[in-house]
Scaffold this motif. Sequence first.
Motif, PDB file in Angstrom:
ATOM      1  N   LYS A 154       0.824  -1.215   0.000  1.00 30.67           N
ATOM      2  CA  LYS A 154       0.000   0.000   0.000  1.00 30.67           C
ATOM      3  C   LYS A 154       0.855   1.262   0.000  1.00 30.67           C
ATOM      4  O   LYS A 154       0.605   2.178  -0.793  1.00 30.67           O
ATOM      5  CB  LYS A 154      -0.912   0.024   1.237  1.00 30.67           C
ATOM      6  N   THR A 155       1.836   1.312   0.878  1.00 29.63           N
ATOM      7  CA  THR A 155       2.614   2.541   1.026  1.00 29.63           C
ATOM      8  C   THR A 155       3.372   2.859  -0.256  1.00 29.63           C
ATOM      9  O   THR A 155       3.358   3.991  -0.751  1.00 29.63           O
ATOM     10  CB  THR A 155       3.583   2.401   2.209  1.00 29.63           C
ATOM     11  N   THR A 156       4.016   1.855  -0.819  1.00 28.01           N
ATOM     12  CA  THR A 156       4.735   2.052  -2.074  1.00 28.01           C
ATOM     13  C   THR A 156       3.768   2.497  -3.169  1.00 28.01           C
ATOM     14  O   THR A 156       4.070   3.405  -3.952  1.00 28.01           O
ATOM     15  CB  THR A 156       5.427   0.738  -2.488  1.00 28.01           C
ATOM     16  N   LYS A 210       3.320  -6.211  -7.339  1.00 28.57           N
ATOM     17  CA  LYS A 210       4.394  -7.212  -7.437  1.00 28.57           C
ATOM     18  C   LYS A 210       4.227  -8.115  -8.662  1.00 28.57           C
ATOM     19  O   LYS A 210       4.577  -9.285  -8.630  1.00 28.57           O
ATOM     20  CB  LYS A 210       4.475  -8.066  -6.170  1.00 28.57           C
ATOM     21  N   LEU A 211       3.681  -7.549  -9.707  1.00 26.13           N
ATOM     22  CA  LEU A 211       3.487  -8.318 -10.927  1.00 26.13           C
ATOM     23  C   LEU A 211       4.778  -8.410 -11.741  1.00 26.13           C
ATOM     24  O   LEU A 211       4.812  -9.003 -12.810  1.00 26.13           O
ATOM     25  CB  LEU A 211       2.368  -7.678 -11.759  1.00 26.13           C
ATOM     26  N   ASP A 212       5.851  -7.818 -11.224  1.00 32.47           N
ATOM     27  CA  ASP A 212       7.129  -7.915 -11.929  1.00 32.47           C
ATOM     28  C   ASP A 212       7.841  -9.210 -11.627  1.00 32.47           C
ATOM     29  O   ASP A 212       8.882  -9.499 -12.199  1.00 32.47           O
ATOM     30  CB  ASP A 212       8.022  -6.714 -11.605  1.00 32.47           C
ATOM     31  N   GLY A 213       7.292 -10.012 -10.734  1.00 33.15           N
ATOM     32  CA  GLY A 213       7.891 -11.310 -10.461  1.00 33.15           C
ATOM     33  C   GLY A 213       7.346 -12.358 -11.409  1.00 33.15           C
ATOM     34  O   GLY A 213       6.868 -12.028 -12.488  1.00 33.15           O
ATOM     35  N   GLY A 254       7.262  -3.069 -10.051  1.00 38.18           N
ATOM     36  CA  GLY A 254       8.636  -2.953  -9.587  1.00 38.18           C
ATOM     37  C   GLY A 254       8.750  -2.062  -8.377  1.00 38.18           C
ATOM     38  O   GLY A 254       7.781  -1.439  -7.958  1.00 38.18           O
ATOM     39  N   GLU A 255       9.954  -2.029  -7.834  1.00 37.83           N
ATOM     40  CA  GLU A 255      10.153  -1.272  -6.605  1.00 37.83           C
ATOM     41  C   GLU A 255      10.425   0.195  -6.873  1.00 37.83           C
ATOM     42  O   GLU A 255      10.353   1.017  -5.975  1.00 37.83           O
ATOM     43  CB  GLU A 255      11.305  -1.869  -5.815  1.00 37.83           C
TER      44      GLU A 255
END
Lengths: 432, 361
Positions: free
Chosen positions: A93-95, A228-231, A255-256
Motif C-alpha cells: 500500500k505505502t509504495t 508485485k506483478l514484476d515477479g 517494480g520497486e
Amino acid sequence: MTEDNVKDALREVRLALLEADVNFKVVKDFIENVRLKAVGTEVLTSLSPGQQIVRIVHDELVAIMGGGEDNSLDLAAKPPVAIMMVGLQGAGKTTTCGKLGNLLKKQKRRPLLVPADVYRPAAIEQLKTVGRQLGLEVFNSTADQKPVDICNSALRFAELNGYDVVIMDTAGRHQIDDFLMDELAEIKNTVQPREILFVADAMTGQEAVNVAGGFNDRLDISGVVLTKLDGDAKGGAALSIKAVIGKPVKFVGLGEKLDALEVFHADRLVSRILGMGDVLTLVEKAQAVFDEKETALLQSKMKKNQFDLEDFLAQMQQIKKMGSMESIMGMIPGMGKMMKQMKGAQPSENEIKRIEAIIRSMTPGERANHSIINGSRRLRISKGSGTSVQEVNQLLKRFTEAQKMIKQLQKLGPKGLMKGLGGLGKGMMPFG
Amino acid sequence: MEQKETKGFFRGLLNKLTGVEAADERLTPVETTSETLTPEQPAPSPPPAATSATVEKPSFFERLKSGLRKTKDGLVGRIDALVLGKKEIDADTLEELEEILITSDIGVKTTVELIRTLEQKMGRNELKDGEALRAALKEEILSRLIAQHRPLDINSRKLFVMLVIGVNGVGKTTTIGKLASRFTADGKKVLLAAADTFRAAAAEQLEAWGHRSGVDVIRHKEGADPSAVVFDACKAAVARNVDILIVDTAGRLHTKVNLMEEMKKIRRVISREIPEAPHETLLVVDAATGQNALSQARLFKEAAGVTGLALTKLDGTAKGGIVVAVSHEFALPVRYIGVGESIDDLRDFDPQEFTDALFQA
C-alpha cells in the motif's frame, strides 16, 4: 465442435487456471460457461478446433477481467478528492501510494500523501521518505494520532492549501479484524473518498476472494491495484477478485522503483495467466529501454547483414538494462519451459560481463569481421580478457548463432529488431 | 533461441486437439472415468464457524486454533463434507479431493502425490470409507511435515548468525522484531543488522522493534551498500560478544537476478567474517501466498541456501496449506509461525500441533 474436443481442452485450461491461483469456484463456473459456449459452435474456416477453443477461453477471460471497460481513476468531484488505500499487511500500500502520487503529479495534479498507518513501526516515516524522494507533499501525522483524525485534518489541510487529490495510506489489516475494519469504515464515512483502492499482492493464493470480499463487504471498494506483478507470479488472484466482487483492476505495480505503476490491461493479464507470455509488455519494456538511435543503427546494420561483434556487445548491454534474462525470456510465449530445459545455456549477468571482457579484448578489425580470428588471435584475446580459449570459442559460436537468428528474424518481421521480436512472439501464438 | 521443445500450455492443448501424441507431463489424476461431478456431492461449504467477537484478548493457543480453524473450515471441513458418511469411494470422490487440495494452496505436485498415495491404499483395499480416507490424508500430511521437522538450535554456536530473506511484504522485519524479543527473553544477547537499505524507513522500522526489546541495531544511511552494513554488524557482533546476530535484508522478488546477486554477496561477507555463518538462512513466507511460494523457495534456495522457513500472517483467514508443499518439495523445515502483530506472536512450529489443530473438529 464436439463434447470430446472441448472436454480435453478444458481439462488443460482448468489446470492452467488452478496453477495460476485462480479461485476454484471461479474456475469451475468459468469452465462450465466455456463448455456451453464452445459445444456445437461452428469451427471457423480459418481456425482449427483447438485455436477456436483457445480463442473462446481467451475472450471469455478478457471479458471477465473487464477488457474494454473503463478502469480509469475517478477523480470527478469537487477537490480535494480523497483516495483511500486498503489491504492486507505487506501488499504494497505505502509504495503504491507513492507511485500513484507520482503518476498524478505527472498528470498535472497536486496530490497530498497522508500517512494514516499508526500501527506498523516507522510506516509514517516510510511514506514521508517516499514523498521526499518524489518531491511530493506528505501530511505531517504522528503515530499517537487516531487514523480517522489524521485523514480528516489532512483533508482540511488540502482544502486550505490547494491540493486537489488526497491519497490516504491506511495500515494493513486482516479482513476479519473487526476493530480495524470498523476504523476503515469510520474513515470512509468521514472523508467520503471518491476511490477506495484495494491493494492486492499478485502472489496471493486462493484466499484472495475471501480477503477482497471481506474488504468489499465493509467498504464497497471502487477498484483494485495488483502489486508485485514484476515477479513470476501469474496473478490469477486478480481474475478471482474481479469475477467474484466485480470491481475493476485499475493499476498494476511492476517494480520497486517509484514510477513502476501502470494502467491495467485485461488481455495481458489473461495471456499471462494462460501462460501465453506477455509479449506486449516485453515489447513495451524493450522499447522503453532500447536507445532509439542505437536501435535504428542496429536495424540498418541488420538489414545490410552487417551485424558484428560490436553490435552483439551493444545488444547484450541493452538486454542487461531491460532486466534479468529470465524475466525477459519468461515473457516470450513458450520460452518459460524452454528456459528450464536450457538452464545454464543462456548468459547470466556474470557471463555478460565476461562476454564484454572478451569482446573488448579484440581489435576493431576483429570485432568487425570475426572470421579473421584465428588460433593465435584467440589465445591473445583470452589472455587479454582473463578468460580461456574455450570461452572465446564459445562466444564466437554464440555470436554466429545470433547472426543466423537475426537473418531469420528479418524474414519473419517486416522491419527491424523490435518488430522482429514482436513477430517472433506472434508467430508462436495460436492467433494474432 | 531455437524453437525446440517449447511445450507450453497452448502447444499441449493443440497437440491434444489435433491428436498429436505427446508425453504429457502435466499433472492429471490417473484415469478419471467420468467428467461430470455427481450432483449429489454435498456442497463444499460448511457453515462458517462464527468468528467469535473476541471480548478478551484470547490466549495464543486459542488464537492459533481459531486461526487454524479457518484453515480447517476451508480444507478439512470441505473434505469432511465430501467423504464422511460415504461408504464407497469412487474416482469422482478422489477427483474432487484433488481439487480441494489444490485449491487449499497445497501445491499441484504435492496434491497429486497425496492423491496417488490414497489411490494406492484404495487399490489395496485399505481404505473402505470416507472416515478412513480422511485419516489417511491427515497421516500423509503430518508425516510430510514431520519428515522435515528440525527445530533450530541457536545454542550450537558461540555466535549464531541468522540471515532473514524473502520477497517484499512477507513480514521479515516484523518476524525479526519478534525473534529478537524472544531470544532476549531467553537471556541471549542479540544484535540486529539493518541490511535493508533500499526500502524507505526500513531501518527505522527495525530500530523501533529493537527498541521494544532493548536490542542494538547496526545501520547505515538509506541507499548504503547492504554488504557494508553486514560487514560492520559482523565486526560489532564479535567485538560486543553477542550470542545471536540477525540480519534483516530488503525484500526482493526471487526473479530479479541483480538483487539475488546482492544477496549472495551479503552471504559471502558474512561467511568471510564469521566462519561457517550464516548458520541459518530463514525464508519468510506469507501464509496467503499461492503457488508462487514454490518458485520463491526454489530460487531462494538455489541462490541463498535457505535452511528454514517462517510462515507469517497465520492469524488471518489464509490457509497456509502451501507450507506443506514447500517444506516437502524443498526439504525445508518450518521453524516458526507468525500468528499476530504483537511482539510475542511468534511460535515454534510444531507439526503435530499444526496438523491436529488443522484436523480438529
